[in-house]
Design a protein around this motif. Structure first.
Motif, PDB file in Angstrom:
ATOM      1  N   LYS A   5       0.959  -1.308   0.033  1.00 25.96           N
ATOM      2  CA  LYS A   5      -0.117   0.097  -0.045  1.00 25.96           C
ATOM      3  C   LYS A   5       0.806   1.108  -0.160  1.00 25.96           C
ATOM      4  O   LYS A   5       0.505   2.326  -0.528  1.00 25.96           O
ATOM      5  CB  LYS A   5      -1.073   0.031   1.237  1.00 25.96           C
ATOM      6  CG  LYS A   5      -0.249   0.170   2.494  1.00 25.96           C
ATOM      7  CD  LYS A   5      -1.296   0.132   3.787  1.00 25.96           C
ATOM      8  CE  LYS A   5      -0.663   0.105   5.247  1.00 25.96           C
ATOM      9  NZ  LYS A   5      -1.657   0.088   6.268  1.00 25.96           N
ATOM     10  N   GLU A   6       2.187   1.172   0.446  1.00 20.27           N
ATOM     11  CA  GLU A   6       2.982   2.308   0.484  1.00 20.27           C
ATOM     12  C   GLU A   6       3.177   2.649  -1.006  1.00 20.27           C
ATOM     13  O   GLU A   6       3.795   3.741  -1.241  1.00 20.27           O
ATOM     14  CB  GLU A   6       4.464   2.077   1.227  1.00 20.27           C
ATOM     15  CG  GLU A   6       4.211   1.908   2.719  1.00 20.27           C
ATOM     16  CD  GLU A   6       3.810   0.437   3.208  1.00 20.27           C
ATOM     17  OE1 GLU A   6       3.952   0.240   4.062  1.00 20.27           O
ATOM     18  OE2 GLU A   6       3.466  -0.434   2.379  1.00 20.27           O
ATOM     19  N   SER A   7       3.178   1.802  -1.915  1.00 23.21           N
ATOM     20  CA  SER A   7       3.399   2.108  -3.411  1.00 23.21           C
ATOM     21  C   SER A   7       2.306   2.487  -4.165  1.00 23.21           C
ATOM     22  O   SER A   7       2.290   2.738  -5.258  1.00 23.21           O
ATOM     23  CB  SER A   7       3.983   0.879  -4.065  1.00 23.21           C
ATOM     24  OG  SER A   7       5.395   0.433  -3.415  1.00 23.21           O
ATOM     25  N   ALA A  45       1.398   6.519  -9.267  1.00 23.32           N
ATOM     26  CA  ALA A  45       2.611   5.372  -8.885  1.00 23.32           C
ATOM     27  C   ALA A  45       2.110   4.348  -9.294  1.00 23.32           C
ATOM     28  O   ALA A  45       1.604   3.716 -10.502  1.00 23.32           O
ATOM     29  CB  ALA A  45       2.813   5.520  -7.398  1.00 23.32           C
ATOM     30  N   TRP A  46       2.216   2.948  -8.603  1.00 21.97           N
ATOM     31  CA  TRP A  46       2.146   1.686  -9.094  1.00 21.97           C
ATOM     32  C   TRP A  46       0.754   1.251  -9.111  1.00 21.97           C
ATOM     33  O   TRP A  46       0.503   0.089  -9.964  1.00 21.97           O
ATOM     34  CB  TRP A  46       2.729   0.657  -7.705  1.00 21.97           C
ATOM     35  CG  TRP A  46       4.198   0.587  -7.793  1.00 21.97           C
ATOM     36  CD1 TRP A  46       4.938   1.442  -7.301  1.00 21.97           C
ATOM     37  CD2 TRP A  46       4.810  -0.600  -8.337  1.00 21.97           C
ATOM     38  NE1 TRP A  46       6.272   0.981  -7.532  1.00 21.97           N
ATOM     39  CE2 TRP A  46       6.200  -0.213  -8.109  1.00 21.97           C
ATOM     40  CE3 TRP A  46       4.325  -1.793  -9.155  1.00 21.97           C
ATOM     41  CZ2 TRP A  46       7.236  -1.062  -8.769  1.00 21.97           C
ATOM     42  CZ3 TRP A  46       5.354  -2.910  -9.516  1.00 21.97           C
ATOM     43  CH2 TRP A  46       6.623  -2.214  -9.351  1.00 21.97           C
ATOM     44  N   SER A  53       9.186   4.253  -6.921  1.00 24.19           N
ATOM     45  CA  SER A  53       9.088   4.789  -8.138  1.00 24.19           C
ATOM     46  C   SER A  53       7.636   5.150  -8.291  1.00 24.19           C
ATOM     47  O   SER A  53       6.730   4.490  -8.058  1.00 24.19           O
ATOM     48  CB  SER A  53       9.762   3.930  -9.225  1.00 24.19           C
ATOM     49  OG  SER A  53      10.825   3.645  -9.216  1.00 24.19           O
ATOM     50  N   GLU A  54       7.324   6.376  -9.097  1.00 26.19           N
ATOM     51  CA  GLU A  54       6.291   6.825  -9.542  1.00 26.19           C
ATOM     52  C   GLU A  54       6.263   7.629 -10.942  1.00 26.19           C
ATOM     53  O   GLU A  54       7.461   8.028 -11.402  1.00 26.19           O
ATOM     54  CB  GLU A  54       5.831   7.745  -8.688  1.00 26.19           C
ATOM     55  CG  GLU A  54       6.545   8.790  -8.266  1.00 26.19           C
ATOM     56  CD  GLU A  54       5.843   9.601  -6.956  1.00 26.19           C
ATOM     57  OE1 GLU A  54       5.710  10.837  -7.000  1.00 26.19           O
ATOM     58  OE2 GLU A  54       5.015   8.857  -5.961  1.00 26.19           O
ATOM     59  N   GLY A  55       5.444   7.913 -11.664  1.00 23.98           N
ATOM     60  CA  GLY A  55       5.346   8.645 -12.934  1.00 23.98           C
ATOM     61  C   GLY A  55       6.213   8.280 -13.999  1.00 23.98           C
ATOM     62  O   GLY A  55       6.401   6.921 -14.239  1.00 23.98           O
TER      63      GLY A  55
END
Length: 648
Positions: free
Chosen positions: A340-342, A347-348, A396-398
């Motif tokens: 859930k942190e991602s 993001a994910w 990581s995101e975007g």
């Protein structure tokens, strides 16, 4: 013709010794730049055309693996049975195997060659394999003899494995502690809802015996990756019942490990172009979605004609999926597993969308994806690829998440399908993959994220650095500050130049697709790539391969001037760099019109300067070299006449 040739030879000899003959000055040339630079002649195993020869062979490695993941002491325990098929023309008294978990010991070569200040390839030092009950069998003979040295194990047979199709089996039990810090390739990550286990290099595996090196037994140090044979994998992972296990290959027993709700969702995902949740963010701790609530579950996977497998396991996973459409009409499934942190739309939550787009693009443009799943797993790993499964950074995101997801899935083509030796030739997988990533990024959502590989002149600072190294530098030897350029960007730029400047898209694509198809599930060497590209494109490219891939020279084309001559113009050109290149120039006239002119690379065979006669009845206003700025020309100040300028 024979008589004529002899007559001409006689005249030449007579002239040499004639006292009245006028002395001729010998003019130097650059032919040496165009000569072959390595032995690229063919043999029975590898043809000079860049194709496998009539007696090409490679060995086969089939694995049956059964392991248990213990999340209390963070260990793996299991048994492996390797069926080894010796297709070589030689009997084998032994085989070598990789024990890559032995890298994570205090006295491993990799630990002892890591700088004190550390680097990306830091690793734990309290791990390593415990091997027991080894049995090596050829027919009815059996041996338990083996020798372990660092990350390699030599397994001996009582009777040799026969040549040309002989078989042996090697079975053993193994155990090790899963490292936290697995050299940015595998390991474990604690998040609020549990531990994410990223399992790769997780079982003993056979080294490659080939026609070029014999046994490829370089130790596992850090930057150098992998070189493996192909085979079929049947593997079972027993994990806590609370875990979701995702892996390379197709799940064989969904009814035994998934609830009916999750199975129904998976069936919908198989038909859906948009992402379908298998485990929703608010369901991570809902054990009713598991097949049982306590004890363990055994997840059974199979994967055919692959060089490796990996898996991720955690009770913290959000899990989603969508279908992948392949050109042949076949389907595969994109999956993502992340904590859930991602989570998040930036993001994910877009990971499966990215995965689907990436795999569909490469399948359409180059070669169809062969595996049943494409799984993206969030972990404490910057980005690492295995067949059918990636580990990517959980934060990581975007654009960053698109970039790493696309890059790691691109590795399914290089080196998972085209099986190069990553430990020696990182550029043949990282560079080729970085090249195809450029076009997938341009294609994704009509360019949602920037693709910058063609901005080659932004990199000329490195090209002129005294610390630069050649592409052919072994990854474990190179300065890590150079690795990004020599393994990734410079070889990728080389392919970009071939496609968009030297050969053109049609000839390049024909040759590159042919190379992939020809060497799919085989082991090409650099010479095979060079030979294949030349033969299919119909172009002698030694001058480029020699200087770009096996040197540190640079490109510097220049304009010396433009002058009128008998109603036309002479354009004076110079090659001040070490790498000859065709000349592309845009000529603009006073009336505002323009035209493009291309001169072949052969103008530089005769020297470093060339005068081009341009016939026109118009007045030239200016001339610009490389108007699209594809070349990483290290001196742009001499690219235009009459004034130097740069167009972005």
């Amino acid at each position: 013709m024979r008589y004529l040739s002899r007559a001409l030879l006689g005249l030449a000899v007579a002239g040499m010794f004639s006292t009245g003959a006028k002395a001729q000055e010998v003019v130097g040339n650059n032919q040496g730049d165009f000569n072959e630079f390595m032995d690229r002649s063919g043999n029975m195993y590898r043809a000079a055309s860049g194709r496998p020869g009539p007696e090409y062979w490679q060995n086969e490695t089939d694995y049956d693996i059964d392991v248990t993941l213990n999340d209390e002491d963070h260990t793996i325990q299991g048994k492996i049975t390797l069926t080894y098929t010796n297709n070589s023309p030689h009997e084998l008294d032994f085989i070598w195997m990789h024990l890559e978990q032995n890298r994570f010991t205090e006295d491993s070569r990799g630990t002892l060659t890591t700088p004190i200040q550390g680097n990306r390839y830091n690793g734990d030092i309290d791990g390593g394999y415990t091997i027991s009950n080894l049995e090596a069998k050829v027919k009815r003979s059996s041996s338990s003899d083996y020798l372990i040295n660092d990350t390699r194990m030599q397994v001996f047979f009582e009777d040799p494995i026969p040549a040309n199709g002989g078989k042996a089996t090697v079975s053993m039990n193994f155990e090790y502690k899963i490292p936290v810090d697995g050299m940015d390739r595998m390991g474990r990550l604690d998040v609020e809802d549990g531990t994410i286990y990223a399992l790769a290099q997780w079982f003993p595996k056979a080294a490659v015996y080939d026609d070029v090196e014999g046994w490829n037994i370089e130790p596992y140090l850090g930057a150098g990756e992998f070189y493996l044979d192909y085979g079929d994998y049947d593997f079972k992972v027993t994990a806590p019942a609370s875990h979701i296990v995702v892996a390379s290959g197709e799940l064989q027993n969904p009814r035994q490990v998934l609830s009916s709700t999750v199975r129904d969702r998976m069936d919908r995902a198989k038909e859906s172009d948009s992402t379908v949740y298998l485990i929703k963010p608010d369901e991570v701790n809902d054990m009713s979605l598991r097949a049982k609530q306590e004890g363990t579950l055994t997840w059974h996977f199979k994967m055919e004609n692959t060089r490796d497998v990996a898996f991720g396991s955690s009770k913290a996973f959000i899990w989603d999926a969508a279908k992948i459409d392949l050109p042949s009409g076949k389907k595969a499934m994109a999956q993502s597993a992340y904590p859930k942190e991602s989570d998040g739309q930036g993001a994910w939550s877009r990971s499966t969308e990215y995965s689907k787009a990436s795999v569909e693009h490469y399948s359409e443009k180059w070669f169809e994806y062969p595996y049943p799943v494409a799984v993206n797993v969030a972990a404490d790993i910057g980005g690492m690829e295995y067949p059918g499964l990636n580990f990517c950074g959980w934060k990581s995101e975007g654009a960053s998440l698109w970039g790493v997801t696309d890059h790691e899935f691109g590795h399914n083509w290089f080196p998972m399908i085209v099986g190069t030796n990553e430990r020696r030739y990182a550029w043949m997988d990282e560079g080729f993959n970085t090249f195809i990533n450029y076009y997938s990024t341009l294609d994704f959502n009509d360019g949602e994220y920037p693709a910058r590989l063609n901005k080659t002149r932004n990199m000329t600072g490195w090209f002129t650095s005294e610390q630069r190294e050649g592409i052919d530098t072994y990854p474990d030897v190179s300065n890590l500050r150079n690795l990004g350029m020599i393994a990734y960007y410079k070889p990728a730029i080389g392919l970009l130049l071939l496609r968009e400047y030297i050969l053109g898209e049609e000839r390049f694509d024909n040759a590159f697709k042919s190379y992939i198809e020809t060497w799919a599930y085989k082991h090409p060497q650099p010479a095979d790539f060079f030979n294949h590209m030349e033969n299919v494109s119909g172009e002698n490219l030694s001058w480029f391969f020699k200087k770009w891939f096996y040197g540190t020279g640079n490109i510097d084309l220049g304009l010396d001037g433009v002058r009128q001559y008998e109603g036309n113009y002479i354009i004076s050109l110079t090659n001040k760099g070490e790498i000859p290149m065709p000349v592309k120039m845009e000529i603009t006239y006073e009336d505002g019109s323009s035209e493009n002119v291309t001169l072949p690379v052969e103008i530089w065979q005769r020297g470093d300067s060339w005068n081009y006669l341009h016939r026109t009845d118009k007045s030239i206003e200016n001339v610009e070299l490389d108007p699209n700025k594809i070349l990483p020309d290290v001196s742009s100040g001499n690219d235009a006449w009459p004034n130097s300028f740069y167009k972005d």
